[in-house]
Design a protein around this motif. Structure first.
Motif, short mmCIF file in Angstrom:
data_model
loop_
_atom_site.label_atom_id
_atom_site.label_comp_id
_atom_site.label_asym_id
_atom_site.label_seq_id
_atom_site.Cartn_x
_atom_site.Cartn_y
_atom_site.Cartn_z
N TYR A 1 0.81 -1.22 0.00
CA TYR A 1 0.00 0.00 0.00
C TYR A 1 0.84 1.26 0.00
CZ TYR A 1 1.03 -0.04 5.03
OH TYR A 1 1.68 -0.06 6.25
N ASN A 2 2.14 1.13 0.26
CA ASN A 2 3.07 2.25 0.19
C ASN A 2 4.37 1.73 -0.41
OD1 ASN A 2 5.32 4.11 1.43
ND2 ASN A 2 3.42 5.26 1.63
N SER A 3 5.13 2.61 -1.03
CA SER A 3 6.35 2.16 -1.71
C SER A 3 7.49 1.81 -0.75
CB SER A 3 6.83 3.23 -2.68
OG SER A 3 7.17 4.43 -1.98
N GLY B 1 12.01 -1.70 1.15
CA GLY B 1 11.17 -2.88 1.04
C GLY B 1 11.60 -3.88 -0.01
N TRP B 2 12.38 -3.44 -1.00
CA TRP B 2 12.79 -4.34 -2.08
C TRP B 2 13.75 -5.42 -1.60
CZ3 TRP B 2 10.40 -4.88 -6.53
CH2 TRP B 2 9.57 -3.86 -6.98
N LYS B 3 14.28 -5.28 -0.38
CA LYS B 3 15.12 -6.34 0.18
C LYS B 3 14.32 -7.61 0.47
CE LYS B 3 18.37 -3.10 2.35
NZ LYS B 3 18.94 -2.61 3.63
N THR B 4 12.99 -7.47 0.49
CA THR B 4 12.13 -8.61 0.80
C THR B 4 11.42 -9.17 -0.44
OG1 THR B 4 10.12 -7.30 1.19
CG2 THR B 4 11.67 -7.51 3.03
N GLN B 5 11.74 -8.70 -1.63
CA GLN B 5 10.96 -9.01 -2.83
C GLN B 5 10.92 -10.50 -3.16
OE1 GLN B 5 12.74 -8.09 -6.81
NE2 GLN B 5 14.36 -7.11 -5.59
N VAL B 6 9.98 -10.86 -4.02
CA VAL B 6 9.83 -12.25 -4.47
C VAL B 6 11.10 -12.71 -5.18
CG1 VAL B 6 8.54 -13.76 -6.04
CG2 VAL B 6 7.32 -12.05 -4.66
N LYS B 7 11.54 -13.95 -4.85
CA LYS B 7 12.74 -14.51 -5.46
C LYS B 7 12.52 -14.81 -6.94
CE LYS B 7 14.72 -16.65 -1.31
NZ LYS B 7 15.20 -17.92 -0.71
N GLN B 8 13.62 -15.17 -7.60
CA GLN B 8 13.55 -15.42 -9.05
C GLN B 8 12.75 -16.69 -9.37
OE1 GLN B 8 17.07 -16.59 -11.61
NE2 GLN B 8 16.67 -14.55 -12.45
N ASN C 1 4.16 -6.05 7.93
CA ASN C 1 3.26 -4.92 7.69
C ASN C 1 2.81 -4.81 6.23
OD1 ASN C 1 3.42 -4.02 10.38
ND2 ASN C 1 5.39 -3.02 9.96
N GLN C 2 3.30 -5.69 5.37
CA GLN C 2 2.95 -5.62 3.95
C GLN C 2 1.62 -6.33 3.69
OE1 GLN C 2 6.29 -7.29 1.82
NE2 GLN C 2 7.74 -5.81 2.67
N ASP C 3 0.82 -5.77 2.77
CA ASP C 3 -0.42 -6.44 2.38
C ASP C 3 -0.32 -7.10 1.00
OD1 ASP C 3 -0.32 -4.06 1.03
OD2 ASP C 3 -2.31 -3.37 1.61
N ARG C 4 0.81 -6.95 0.38
CA ARG C 4 1.21 -7.75 -0.78
C ARG C 4 2.73 -7.60 -0.90
NH1 ARG C 4 0.71 -7.90 -6.51
NH2 ARG C 4 2.76 -8.79 -6.13
N PRO C 5 3.44 -8.58 -1.44
CA PRO C 5 4.89 -8.48 -1.49
C PRO C 5 5.39 -7.57 -2.61
CG PRO C 5 4.17 -10.57 -2.40
CD PRO C 5 2.95 -9.90 -1.86
#
Length: 316
Positions: free
Chosen positions: A83-85, A149-156, A92-96
């Motif tokens: 919901y925020n960049s 937040g990008w340190k938590t992003q979806v893996k490849q 606290n994320q509502d989507r990854p």
């Protein structure tokens, strides 16, 4: 002697211009840009940015009842955040956070009543998509700090699959202002599996001719073969459909940094409505859209999410 020469060259120039105007435009190159900033400077959420480049070429065909075929290749990048960049804590994320880079090749078979698209696609998620870098580049213009937040992003995740689209026009009369079509879409690969169905409405003003689905920018078919002529268009278009999400690994994929082992859950059914204004000019196709859809994850509290789209292409 000078005046006859001037008249001769002027006449020749006008003749060449007229011949050029009659040349069929069967190729098209352009881009599509998605961003929530196109609807509000205060939005920076969920599907926050996308960029797609495409090239098309139209040729006549006698395959079945179809009269035209368009070959198309698309290259794109999409990026997603909560919901925020800048939400560095997964809890606290509502989507990854997720980036997705892809390539699509398709062949579209067309007549006045039907459009059948068959294609293959390949792509991947993860750090190599450059989504973090692209977002930071955009945010520099608005003096927004870089997101942690990008340190938590979806893996490849690598993917290859197919996509099928079908459009059936069941209400079209050239003298009427409204055209109605049925639209169906299917995407199947190791990142996405979804099925969509809905309706498309095209509303012309009385000052412009109504065109069939075989030769209109509304369905990306405004390229002419030997038997067609360009028709100027200026109209409103609405596409509204429901999507069943069987899989979306930009939501459920494994994260790089998830100490609480939080899981995200797909919302099975998503309703999307695209409201756009289109110009089909002799050399250019231009459109602006506002897109509204319901939430794609069960964790999101907002009922509606929106973003804008700008499409520009050149025909030659």
């Amino acid at each position: 002697m000078k005046l006859p020469r001037v008249l001769f060259f002027l006449t020749l120039s006008l003749h060449v211009y007229h011949l050029n105007a009659q040349i069929k435009k069967n190729k098209e190159f352009g881009f599509s840009s998605d961003n929530d900033l196109y609807v509000s400077f205060f939005l920076d959420e969920y599907y926050t940015n996308g960029l797609e480049l495409f090239y098309k070429k139209a040729t006549p065909t006698k395959y079945g009842h179809f009269t035209k075929k368009i070959k198309e290749i698309r290259l794109g990048q999409k990026m997603y955040n909560p919901y925020n960049s800048d939400i560095p804590n997964v809890y606290n994320q509502d989507r990854p956070y997720a980036g997705y880079v892809y390539a699509r090749y398709s062949e579209r078979f067309i007549n006045d009543k039907n459009i059948l698209t068959i294609g293959i696609n390949t792509g991947y998620t993860g750090k190599k998509t450059g989504a973090k870098e692209a977002q930071n580049f955009i945010h520099q213009f608005y003096d927004i700090p870089e997101s942690e937040g990008w340190k938590t992003q979806v893996k490849q995740i690598l993917s290859i699959g197919i996509h099928l689209d079908y459009v059936y026009n069941f209400y079209y009369k050239p003298e009427k202002k409204t055209q109605i079509s049925l639209i169906n879409k299917t995407t199947l690969n190791s990142i996405f599996a979804n099925f969509s169905s809905g309706l498309a409405f095209k509303f012309h003003s009385k000052h412009y001719k109504h065109t069939s689905i075989a030769n209109t920018s509304f369905f990306g078919t405004a390229l002419q073969t030997n038997s067609e002529n360009w028709v100027k268009e200026c109209y409103w278009g609405v596409k509204s459909y429901v999507t069943y999400q069987a899989k979306d690994n930009t939501i459920t994929g494994e994260l790089w940094n998830n100490p609480t082992q939080k899981e995200f859950h797909i919302e099975p059914f998503v309703w999307l409505t695209d409201i756009g204004y289109y110009w089909n000019l002799e050399r250019w196709n231009i459109s602006y859209h506002q897109v509204f859809h319901t939430k794609k994850t069960q964790e999101i509290s907002s009922k509606w999410i929106r973003y804008g789209t700008i499409n520009v292409s050149y025909k030659f």
